[in-house]
Design an enzyme around this catalytic site. Structure first.
Site, PDB file in Angstrom:
ATOM      1  N   ASP A 132       0.847  -1.200   0.000  1.00 32.62           N
ATOM      2  CA  ASP A 132       0.000   0.000   0.000  1.00 32.62           C
ATOM      3  C   ASP A 132       0.891   1.262   0.000  1.00 32.62           C
ATOM      4  O   ASP A 132       2.117   1.155   0.074  1.00 32.62           O
ATOM      5  CB  ASP A 132      -0.924  -0.063   1.222  1.00 32.62           C
ATOM      6  CG  ASP A 132      -2.178   0.767   1.050  1.00 32.62           C
ATOM      7  OD1 ASP A 132      -2.429   1.276  -0.049  1.00 32.62           O
ATOM      8  OD2 ASP A 132      -2.935   0.904   2.043  1.00 32.62           O
ATOM      9  N   HIS A 161      -9.431   8.501   4.366  1.00 29.06           N
ATOM     10  CA  HIS A 161      -8.803   7.494   5.231  1.00 29.06           C
ATOM     11  C   HIS A 161      -9.230   7.621   6.694  1.00 29.06           C
ATOM     12  O   HIS A 161      -9.480   8.717   7.180  1.00 29.06           O
ATOM     13  CB  HIS A 161      -7.276   7.639   5.176  1.00 29.06           C
ATOM     14  CG  HIS A 161      -6.691   7.303   3.844  1.00 29.06           C
ATOM     15  ND1 HIS A 161      -6.158   8.254   3.018  1.00 29.06           N
ATOM     16  CD2 HIS A 161      -6.571   6.121   3.184  1.00 29.06           C
ATOM     17  CE1 HIS A 161      -5.702   7.672   1.909  1.00 29.06           C
ATOM     18  NE2 HIS A 161      -5.952   6.386   1.984  1.00 29.06           N
ATOM     19  N   GLY A 162      -9.258   6.503   7.395  1.00 27.66           N
ATOM     20  CA  GLY A 162      -9.517   6.503   8.838  1.00 27.66           C
ATOM     21  C   GLY A 162     -10.993   6.688   9.139  1.00 27.66           C
ATOM     22  O   GLY A 162     -11.846   6.465   8.282  1.00 27.66           O
ATOM     23  N   GLY A 171      -9.901   4.184   1.812  1.00 32.51           N
ATOM     24  CA  GLY A 171     -10.767   4.679   2.882  1.00 32.51           C
ATOM     25  C   GLY A 171     -12.060   3.898   2.958  1.00 32.51           C
ATOM     26  O   GLY A 171     -13.138   4.460   3.186  1.00 32.51           O
ATOM     27  N   SER A 194     -13.282   2.017   5.164  1.00 29.83           N
ATOM     28  CA  SER A 194     -13.886   1.788   6.485  1.00 29.83           C
ATOM     29  C   SER A 194     -14.847   2.926   6.781  1.00 29.83           C
ATOM     30  O   SER A 194     -14.510   4.082   6.566  1.00 29.83           O
ATOM     31  CB  SER A 194     -12.803   1.752   7.568  1.00 29.83           C
ATOM     32  OG  SER A 194     -11.901   0.705   7.321  1.00 29.83           O
ATOM     33  N   ASN A 226      -9.965  -0.708  -0.342  1.00 34.21           N
ATOM     34  CA  ASN A 226      -8.991  -0.807   0.741  1.00 34.21           C
ATOM     35  C   ASN A 226      -9.671  -0.643   2.097  1.00 34.21           C
ATOM     36  O   ASN A 226     -10.405   0.322   2.314  1.00 34.21           O
ATOM     37  CB  ASN A 226      -7.935   0.283   0.594  1.00 34.21           C
ATOM     38  CG  ASN A 226      -6.986   0.027  -0.557  1.00 34.21           C
ATOM     39  OD1 ASN A 226      -7.251  -0.816  -1.426  1.00 34.21           O
ATOM     40  ND2 ASN A 226      -5.883   0.742  -0.573  1.00 34.21           N
ATOM     41  N   VAL A 227      -9.363  -1.574   2.982  1.00 32.22           N
ATOM     42  CA  VAL A 227      -9.948  -1.550   4.317  1.00 32.22           C
ATOM     43  C   VAL A 227      -8.826  -1.719   5.334  1.00 32.22           C
ATOM     44  O   VAL A 227      -8.081  -2.704   5.276  1.00 32.22           O
ATOM     45  CB  VAL A 227     -10.969  -2.705   4.488  1.00 32.22           C
ATOM     46  CG1 VAL A 227     -11.504  -2.732   5.924  1.00 32.22           C
ATOM     47  CG2 VAL A 227     -12.107  -2.575   3.492  1.00 32.22           C
ATOM     48  N   THR A 251      -9.068   0.478   8.833  1.00 35.53           N
ATOM     49  CA  THR A 251      -9.611   0.874  10.139  1.00 35.53           C
ATOM     50  C   THR A 251     -10.663  -0.114  10.656  1.00 35.53           C
ATOM     51  O   THR A 251     -10.634  -0.487  11.835  1.00 35.53           O
ATOM     52  CB  THR A 251     -10.192   2.306  10.047  1.00 35.53           C
ATOM     53  OG1 THR A 251      -9.151   3.180   9.590  1.00 35.53           O
ATOM     54  CG2 THR A 251     -10.678   2.794  11.390  1.00 35.53           C
TER      55      THR A 251
HETATM   56 ZN   LIG Z   1      -5.170   4.666   1.164  1.00 33.90          ZN
END
Ligand SMILES: [Zn+2]
Length: 285
Positions: free
Chosen positions: A82, A178-179, A207, A209, A228-229, A231
């Site tokens: 990543d 993200h987050g 991002g 999550s 993409n996961v 959090t």
């Molecule tokens: Zn990312």
């Protein structure tokens, strides 16, 4: 079976109309659990690694773990590196990784293009596929990062960028971040449709999550391929450990805690995988 190159995994997903989650993992357990769930569901998955996680999970141990555990399931399992800022960060991983992300999204457009192109030129002859990012996926802690369309991906620029750099997949910004999100995301599906029509490479949503399930599913249905996961898995894992201890699993020490946390955390992984599979495919059972 079934270690596979991430690009092959994404192309298959794009052709068949499902999404592939990429879970960033921090340790043996989370890597092994992601692969176990993929095997049970009969669907491909990518295991993600971030260079900053090296103090928690040695990179070589991580790659060996993924390849060994992948050999035990029928579902194709990819290994992806990543966010990296430059080739220097990527280089030490190339012995064991065949899919990397170069993230120049916070640079001016021309610099992002030049950086991405240079990484593609080095990686492609080695059989390594490259994900790039255009538009900037910022932090869920910033309302501006989530809601200001100035950060979103321009469809025309996306077409030009993919053609000029030769990147294999493209992470885009459509209101994702993200987050943890300070405000519920409201993804720009019109823009997703425009970018999808403008480029032919697999598209990536960072991002993943905290995005409501129906928006996640809709992205997959509209042709987004990789999600993409981190959090949700990271926090889900912590919650599962807390719950296991509260239920007295620690009477058997770490063994008791990890065995209890495993089943709980696997359900977090399974849920993400299922919402990205709107046609309920089980291609590799
Ligand atoms: Zn990312």
């Amino acid at each position: 079976m079934a270690y596979a190159n991430c690009l092959q995994i994404l192309k298959d997903a794009q052709a068949k109309g499902y999404g592939v989650p990429m879970f960033n993992v921090l340790d043996y357990e989370s890597a092994a659990w992601v692969i176990e769930v993929a095997g049970e569901e009969g669907m491909p998955v990518e295991v993600g690694f971030f260079h900053g996680f090296a103090p928690s999970f040695d990179p070589i141990a991580a790659a060996l773990t993924v390849k060994e555990m992948a050999s035990r399931v029928k579902a194709p399992i990819g290994l992806h590196l990543d966010h990296t800022p430059d080739y220097k960060t990527i280089a030490p991983f190339l012995k064991n990784w065949d899919s990397v992300m170069i993230d120049g999204s916070s640079l001016p457009y021309e610099e992002n293009l030049a950086l991405t192109k240079s990484v593609v030129e080095i990686c492609h002859p080695m059989g390594v596929s490259v994900e790039a990012e255009l538009g900037h996926v910022g932090s869920g802690a910033s309302l501006d990062d989530i809601q200001n369309p100035d950060h979103y991906t321009d469809p025309k620029k996306a077409a030009e960028f993919v053609a000029a750099t030769g990147c294999d997949s493209l992470a885009i910004a459509i209101g994702n971040a993200h987050g943890q999100y300070v405000a519920a995301p409201n993804l720009d599906f019109g823009r997703l449709a425009e970018v999808r029509a403008a480029v032919d490479v697999p598209l990536v949503l960072h991002g993943g999550s905290g995005i409501p399930d129906e928006q996640f599913s809709k992205c997959a249905a509209m042709g987004m391929s990789k999600f993409n996961v981190f959090t949700d898995l990271n926090m889900g894992y912590v919650e599962a450990v807390k719950k296991a201890i509260a239920a007295g699993a620690d009477k058997r020490g770490m063994l008791g805690v990890m065995l209890a946390a495993k089943e709980e955390t696997k359900e977090v992984i399974r849920h993400k995988m299922r919402i990205l599979n709107p046609n309920d495919l089980h291609l590799y059972r």
